[in-house]
Design an enzyme around this catalytic site. Structure first.
Site, PDB file in Angstrom:
ATOM      1  N   LYS A 199       6.866 -10.058  14.020  1.00 42.54           N
ATOM      2  CA  LYS A 199       6.231  -8.876  13.447  1.00 42.54           C
ATOM      3  C   LYS A 199       6.915  -7.636  14.007  1.00 42.54           C
ATOM      4  CE  LYS A 199       1.843  -6.574  13.054  1.00 42.54           C
ATOM      5  NZ  LYS A 199       0.411  -6.798  13.045  1.00 42.54           N
ATOM      6  N   ARG A 209      -3.010   0.809   7.777  1.00 40.81           N
ATOM      7  CA  ARG A 209      -3.747   1.478   8.861  1.00 40.81           C
ATOM      8  C   ARG A 209      -4.787   2.431   8.289  1.00 40.81           C
ATOM      9  NH1 ARG A 209       1.249   2.347  13.153  1.00 40.81           N
ATOM     10  NH2 ARG A 209       1.696   0.113  13.362  1.00 40.81           N
ATOM     11  N   LYS A 223       3.721   1.287  18.392  1.00 39.31           N
ATOM     12  CA  LYS A 223       3.506  -0.102  18.838  1.00 39.31           C
ATOM     13  C   LYS A 223       4.808  -0.760  19.292  1.00 39.31           C
ATOM     14  CE  LYS A 223      -0.661  -0.682  15.985  1.00 39.31           C
ATOM     15  NZ  LYS A 223      -1.484  -1.616  15.161  1.00 39.31           N
ATOM     16  N   GLU A 239      11.076 -15.371  19.531  1.00 38.17           N
ATOM     17  CA  GLU A 239       9.620 -15.263  19.365  1.00 38.17           C
ATOM     18  C   GLU A 239       9.075 -16.481  18.615  1.00 38.17           C
ATOM     19  OE1 GLU A 239       7.248 -13.355  20.311  1.00 38.17           O
ATOM     20  OE2 GLU A 239       8.110 -11.444  20.932  1.00 38.17           O
ATOM     21  N   LYS A 254       6.928 -10.479   9.081  1.00 41.21           N
ATOM     22  CA  LYS A 254       6.243  -9.279   8.590  1.00 41.21           C
ATOM     23  C   LYS A 254       6.942  -8.039   9.107  1.00 41.21           C
ATOM     24  CE  LYS A 254       1.574  -7.367   9.138  1.00 41.21           C
ATOM     25  NZ  LYS A 254       0.292  -7.644   9.772  1.00 41.21           N
ATOM     26  N   SER A 280       1.493  -3.593   3.136  1.00 42.60           N
ATOM     27  CA  SER A 280       0.889  -2.476   2.415  1.00 42.60           C
ATOM     28  C   SER A 280       1.906  -1.450   1.919  1.00 42.60           C
ATOM     29  CB  SER A 280      -0.148  -1.787   3.307  1.00 42.60           C
ATOM     30  OG  SER A 280       0.460  -1.307   4.496  1.00 42.60           O
ATOM     31  N   TYR A 319      -0.716  -8.240  -1.672  1.00 44.37           N
ATOM     32  CA  TYR A 319      -1.870  -7.577  -2.292  1.00 44.37           C
ATOM     33  C   TYR A 319      -1.846  -7.746  -3.809  1.00 44.37           C
ATOM     34  CZ  TYR A 319      -2.197  -5.753   2.399  1.00 44.37           C
ATOM     35  OH  TYR A 319      -2.296  -5.675   3.764  1.00 44.37           O
TER      36      TYR A 319
HETATM   37  C1  PBG Z   1      -1.934  -5.214  13.309  1.00 42.46           C
HETATM   38  C2  PBG Z   1      -1.767  -5.337  11.826  1.00 42.46           C
HETATM   39  C3  PBG Z   1      -0.854  -4.632  11.041  1.00 42.46           C
HETATM   40  C4  PBG Z   1      -1.022  -5.050   9.731  1.00 42.46           C
HETATM   41  C5  PBG Z   1      -1.999  -6.025   9.732  1.00 42.46           C
HETATM   42  N1  PBG Z   1      -2.461  -6.198  11.032  1.00 42.46           N
HETATM   43  C6  PBG Z   1       0.210  -3.702  11.430  1.00 42.46           C
HETATM   44  C7  PBG Z   1      -0.085  -2.617  12.353  1.00 42.46           C
HETATM   45  O1  PBG Z   1      -1.057  -1.864  12.175  1.00 42.46           O
HETATM   46  O2  PBG Z   1       0.688  -2.452  13.297  1.00 42.46           O
HETATM   47  C8  PBG Z   1      -0.269  -4.512   8.554  1.00 42.46           C
HETATM   48  C9  PBG Z   1      -0.446  -5.163   7.241  1.00 42.46           C
HETATM   49  C10 PBG Z   1       0.034  -4.339   6.106  1.00 42.46           C
HETATM   50  O3  PBG Z   1       0.666  -3.282   6.301  1.00 42.46           O
HETATM   51  O4  PBG Z   1      -0.209  -4.730   4.953  1.00 42.46           O
HETATM   52  N2  PBG Z   1      -2.660  -6.224  13.913  1.00 42.46           N
END
Ligand code: PBG
Length: 330
Positions: A199, A209, A223, A239, A254, A280, A319
């Site tokens: 990730k 978010r 992050k 990883e 991801k 997203s 989605y």
């Molecule tokens: C973090 C988390 C993220 C997404 C899902 N869980 C990323 C983040 O905020 O760092 C993103 C999923 C998306 O963008 O569709 N646990």
């Protein structure tokens, strides 16, 4: 290997009509490939997500209806994310451990329908912390081991609620082994662990978010101390190797589209089911262009999903899952 040459070999012969193109297709896309991420809300949280037109946060009632429909079009699994009201958020994200939180209620509501669909829950603290980070911050640092202890509990209460698969998305070191041990010791040997193993610290998470209520991060500005550097590929393989060793049943890469090379590398290097997450920001980009009439929606979406299959993904979190599955069923 010998290669034919022009003019006795004409590769276009294989493309001259739909029947022969279909016969020679190397990959396909079916509803079975699609996992549908869904945002869950309480009655007082608005349903609209402005940066994700067409995606709504669902109440428990709307959720059960949606999951029923997803089952009808052949979607094998859904992935749930909560929008936690700000009054329930805290520095340590303790609402994540409330056995009656929104996610646990959602899982129980879905499982009570007895449908043939998998329920995947997200293991990480960001939907519950007031600073929006995935774990516990101690002395200005996201503390790995303190976070893992909470994630074990979070996984356990989700498993107790009935989640079929737990998907840690926090990127702490060692959390897969810790969660696996904890679940095994507490009566949940058969719950799947789907690890967000690779990730990246991506700018494409913005709309998500906003959807879960972390439009801006506070305390630590990004992050990058836990999510992967977008410049790296070898590190992603390390990883993944580590998570497999720790007991992951499946892995997720991801984001998706900017990281197709990682999906391909992972799926060739490791014989474990690899999923892609079309996140997203990817949804938002495609949707914006489609809404402007700049892209042909049906074709662009299918092409983007086929790219993941071609790269080696066994499934795709997207989605678009419901709309695409419905269309593929027609
Ligand atoms: C973090 C988390 C993220 C997404 C899902 N869980 C990323 C983040 O905020 O760092 C993103 C999923 C998306 O963008 O569709 N646990």
């Amino acid at each position: 290997m010998t290669w034919g040459t022009y003019p006795n070999t004409r590769l276009r012969r294989l493309r001259q009509a739909a029947w022969i193109r279909d016969l020679c297709a190397e990959n396909d896309l079916t509803p079975r490939d699609l996992i549908w991420p869904i945002f869950v809300r309480d009655e007082n949280t608005p349903s609209l997500i402005s940066s994700m037109p067409g995606v709504n946060r669902l109440t428990l009632e709307e959720l059960t209806e949606a999951v029923q429909q997803a089952t009808d079009v052949g979607i094998p699994a859904i992935a749930l994310f909560p929008t936690t009201p700000s009054r329930l958020r805290s520095p340590d994200g303790s609402e994540a451990l409330n056995p009656n939180n929104l996610i646990c209620q959602a899982v129980r509501a879905i499982k009570s329908l007895n449908l043939n669909i998998g329920v995947i829950t997200d293991v990480a603290l960001d939907p519950y912390t007031d600073h929006g980070h995935d774990g516990i911050i101690i002395n200005g640092v996201l503390d790995n081991d303190a976070t893992i202890e909470v994630l074990e509990q979070q996984s356990y209460i989700q498993a107790q609620a009935g989640a079929d698969a737990l998907a840690p998305s926090d990127m702490m070191d060692g959390r897969i082994a810790a969660i696996r041990d904890y679940l095994d010791d507490h009566g949940h040997k058969d719950r799947l662990l789907i690890s967000y193993a690779a990730k990246y610290a991506s700018s494409f998470y913005g709309p998500f978010r906003q959807a879960v209520g972390n439009p801006t991060l506070s305390n630590l500005k990004d992050k990058k101390t836990y999510q992967l550097n977008p410049a790296n590929s070898d590190e992603a393989m390390r990883e993944i190797a580590q998570d497999i060793q720790e007991g992951a049943d499946m892995i997720i890469v991801k984001p998706g589209m900017p990281y197709l090379d990682i999906i391909q590398r992972a799926s060739t290097q490791f014989n474990i089911p690899t999923l892609a997450y079309q996140i997203s920001g990817e949804y938002a980009m495609l949707k914006a262009a489609i809404q402007n009439g700049w892209l042909d929606g049906d074709r662009a979406i299918l092409e983007s999903l086929m790219g993941f299959k071609r790269a080696g993904a066994k499934g795709i979190l997207t989605y678009f899952a419901f709309d695409v599955a419905k269309k593929l069923c027609e």
